[in-house]
Design a protein around this motif. Structure first.
Motif, PDB file in Angstrom:
ATOM      1  N   ASP A 200      -4.994  55.342  41.241  1.00 53.06           N
ATOM      2  CA  ASP A 200      -3.845  54.547  40.805  1.00 53.06           C
ATOM      3  C   ASP A 200      -3.441  53.512  41.847  1.00 53.06           C
ATOM      4  OD1 ASP A 200      -2.445  55.934  42.753  1.00 53.06           O
ATOM      5  OD2 ASP A 200      -0.866  56.662  41.418  1.00 53.06           O
ATOM      6  N   ASP A 201      -4.105  53.524  43.021  1.00 52.51           N
ATOM      7  CA  ASP A 201      -3.806  52.532  44.052  1.00 52.51           C
ATOM      8  C   ASP A 201      -4.544  51.217  43.826  1.00 52.51           C
ATOM      9  OD1 ASP A 201      -2.063  54.138  45.464  1.00 52.51           O
ATOM     10  OD2 ASP A 201      -3.605  54.942  46.785  1.00 52.51           O
ATOM     11  N   GLY A 202      -5.459  51.193  42.869  1.00 50.23           N
ATOM     12  CA  GLY A 202      -6.237  49.990  42.600  1.00 50.23           C
ATOM     13  C   GLY A 202      -7.646  50.099  43.138  1.00 50.23           C
ATOM     14  N   ILE A 203      -8.560  49.406  42.511  1.00 52.01           N
ATOM     15  CA  ILE A 203      -9.982  49.555  42.806  1.00 52.01           C
ATOM     16  C   ILE A 203     -10.356  49.087  44.209  1.00 52.01           C
ATOM     17  CG2 ILE A 203     -10.707  47.294  41.902  1.00 52.01           C
ATOM     18  CD1 ILE A 203     -13.080  48.871  40.549  1.00 52.01           C
ATOM     19  N   ASP A 204      -9.529  48.250  44.829  1.00 47.43           N
ATOM     20  CA  ASP A 204      -9.827  47.768  46.176  1.00 47.43           C
ATOM     21  C   ASP A 204      -9.169  48.604  47.272  1.00 47.43           C
ATOM     22  OD1 ASP A 204     -11.455  45.495  45.462  1.00 47.43           O
ATOM     23  OD2 ASP A 204      -9.626  44.520  44.755  1.00 47.43           O
ATOM     24  N   ALA A 205      -8.523  49.696  46.907  1.00 47.25           N
ATOM     25  CA  ALA A 205      -7.856  50.543  47.897  1.00 47.25           C
ATOM     26  C   ALA A 205      -8.887  51.280  48.756  1.00 47.25           C
ATOM     27  CB  ALA A 205      -6.943  51.547  47.198  1.00 47.25           C
TER      28      ALA A 205
ATOM     29  N   ASN B 165      -5.541  59.132  46.824  1.00 45.79           N
ATOM     30  CA  ASN B 165      -4.254  58.456  46.860  1.00 45.79           C
ATOM     31  C   ASN B 165      -3.724  58.346  48.281  1.00 45.79           C
ATOM     32  OD1 ASN B 165      -2.019  57.388  45.121  1.00 45.79           O
ATOM     33  ND2 ASN B 165      -0.858  58.893  46.287  1.00 45.79           N
ATOM     34  N   SER B 166      -3.118  57.216  48.573  1.00 45.41           N
ATOM     35  CA  SER B 166      -2.427  57.028  49.842  1.00 45.41           C
ATOM     36  C   SER B 166      -1.018  57.575  49.683  1.00 45.41           C
ATOM     37  CB  SER B 166      -2.394  55.539  50.210  1.00 45.41           C
ATOM     38  OG  SER B 166      -1.634  55.340  51.385  1.00 45.41           O
TER      39      SER B 166
ATOM     40  N   MET C 142      -3.744  62.099  49.985  1.00 43.62           N
ATOM     41  CA  MET C 142      -3.626  62.330  51.421  1.00 43.62           C
ATOM     42  C   MET C 142      -2.213  61.995  51.875  1.00 43.62           C
ATOM     43  SD  MET C 142      -5.850  60.741  54.592  1.00 43.62           S
ATOM     44  CE  MET C 142      -5.115  59.091  54.496  1.00 43.62           C
ATOM     45  N   ASP C 143      -1.619  62.915  52.618  1.00 44.17           N
ATOM     46  CA  ASP C 143      -0.300  62.687  53.186  1.00 44.17           C
ATOM     47  C   ASP C 143      -0.367  61.546  54.194  1.00 44.17           C
ATOM     48  OD1 ASP C 143       2.324  62.977  54.074  1.00 44.17           O
ATOM     49  OD2 ASP C 143       1.794  64.548  55.514  1.00 44.17           O
ATOM     50  N   THR C 144       0.560  60.615  54.109  1.00 44.79           N
ATOM     51  CA  THR C 144       0.587  59.489  55.048  1.00 44.79           C
ATOM     52  C   THR C 144       1.939  59.340  55.742  1.00 44.79           C
ATOM     53  OG1 THR C 144       1.156  57.991  53.210  1.00 44.79           O
ATOM     54  CG2 THR C 144      -1.176  58.160  53.812  1.00 44.79           C
ATOM     55  N   LEU C 145       2.882  60.250  55.480  1.00 46.45           N
ATOM     56  CA  LEU C 145       4.182  60.162  56.136  1.00 46.45           C
ATOM     57  C   LEU C 145       4.022  60.283  57.649  1.00 46.45           C
ATOM     58  CD1 LEU C 145       6.720  62.232  54.000  1.00 46.45           C
ATOM     59  CD2 LEU C 145       6.784  59.787  54.500  1.00 46.45           C
ATOM     60  N   GLY C 146       4.601  59.320  58.368  1.00 47.36           N
ATOM     61  CA  GLY C 146       4.530  59.339  59.815  1.00 47.36           C
ATOM     62  C   GLY C 146       3.277  58.713  60.384  1.00 47.36           C
ATOM     63  N   TYR C 147       2.379  58.236  59.507  1.00 48.12           N
ATOM     64  CA  TYR C 147       1.151  57.602  59.993  1.00 48.12           C
ATOM     65  C   TYR C 147       1.396  56.109  60.174  1.00 48.12           C
ATOM     66  CZ  TYR C 147      -3.686  56.076  60.368  1.00 48.12           C
ATOM     67  OH  TYR C 147      -4.857  55.515  60.792  1.00 48.12           O
TER      68      TYR C 147
END
Length: 278
Positions: free
Chosen positions: A14-19, A114-115, A148-153
């Protein structure tokens, strides 16, 4: 449904094909099967199980419901892309197109990576990533949602940042044939800790049911506050030990085995199978 030993894999997100997350999965999954990508042409996060079917398109982002439509068929425009097909539509559009229009049909659908984590039962109908996997499951095709969790990254994410998520997904897809895993489950919701954390194994989990969303009025305006994400950013959350969010905060990969729409299956039986795969 038993997986073929050389599966045809439909990959979407759902982030788009270029993610970068979908690129990482594409590269990893090619080692275990034939991969076809059918993904949104731009970011379609948090659209849930929305469809383009029966909606107008006066502009690229206008998906207003057309109550006067008298057709039972709606076009879903797409363009060719180096990875496959870039679709002007939602993640569920992509799942339906991929499952029903591709020849040969896919043996399994992978949605992600997913990001941002997709944790908790409340998120399933909201997340485009999980919704695409759920849509495939309703169409009787095994599926895996990967986030994938990205909080704090800090920093811009690259495909290499999703390597852990991509590797475990490819291992599950490659190891599932002959195990009966997808006879027991319809789909898996997999969540991987943020990059840079020391690996701490994996856990078979259930989606947490803890949910806190607050609303206030400030200066005449409504404000929404996601208290759970607020707490999670502090790495402090009141979830039971057998839940997905607890596992991710402990640095573990969370694997939740599910049946449509939201039912948790016999986790002990699935744990035995996953242990044999991983």
């Amino acid at each position: 449904m038993e997986l073929d030993s050389d599966p045809h894999i439909l990959l979407t997100n759902d982030d788009g094909i270029d993610a970068p997350g979908i690129r990482a999965l594409y590269d990893a999954l090619q080692a275990v099967g034939t991969v076809t990508v059918v993904a949104p042409d731009r970011n379609r996060s948090a659209v849930g199980r929305s469809l383009s079917y029966g909606r107008t398109r006066s502009s690229p982002d206008d998906l207003s419901l057309d109550l006067e439509a008298d057709s039972f068929t709606s076009p879903v425009p797409h363009t060719d892309h180096e990875l496959g097909y870039a679709v002007d539509g939602t993640p569920c559009d992509c799942a339906i197109v991929g499952v029903n229009a591709l020849d040969p049909k896919p043996d399994i659908v992978v949605s992600g990576c997913n990001s941002g984590a997709n944790l908790g039962a409340y998120v399933f109908s909201r997340s485009g990533t999980v919704s695409a996997a759920m849509e495939a499951a309703f169409l009787e095709t095994p599926s895996i949602a990967v986030s994938m969790d990205t909080l704090g990254y800090d920093g811009e994410l690259e495909p290499t940042d999703f390597e852990r998520a991509a590797d475990i997904t490819a291992t599950i897809v490659g190891g599932a044939p002959g195990t009966g895993l997808f006879d027991r489950v319809d789909y898996l919701n997999v969540n991987v800790p943020r990059p840079g954390l020391e690996p701490n194994g994996y856990a078979i989990t259930r989606p947490t049911r803890v949910y806190e969303m607050d609303a206030t009025v400030e200066d005449g305006s409504f404000q929404l506050t996601n208290k759970l994400w607020q707490q999670m950013s502090n790495r402090d959350i009141p979830d039971p030990e057998d839940t997905d969010r607890h596992a991710v905060l402990e640095g573990q990969v969370s694997i939740s085995p599910l049946r449509i729409p939201y039912d948790v299956v016999d986790t002990e039986a699935v744990r035995t199978i996953i242990e044999g795969i991983l």
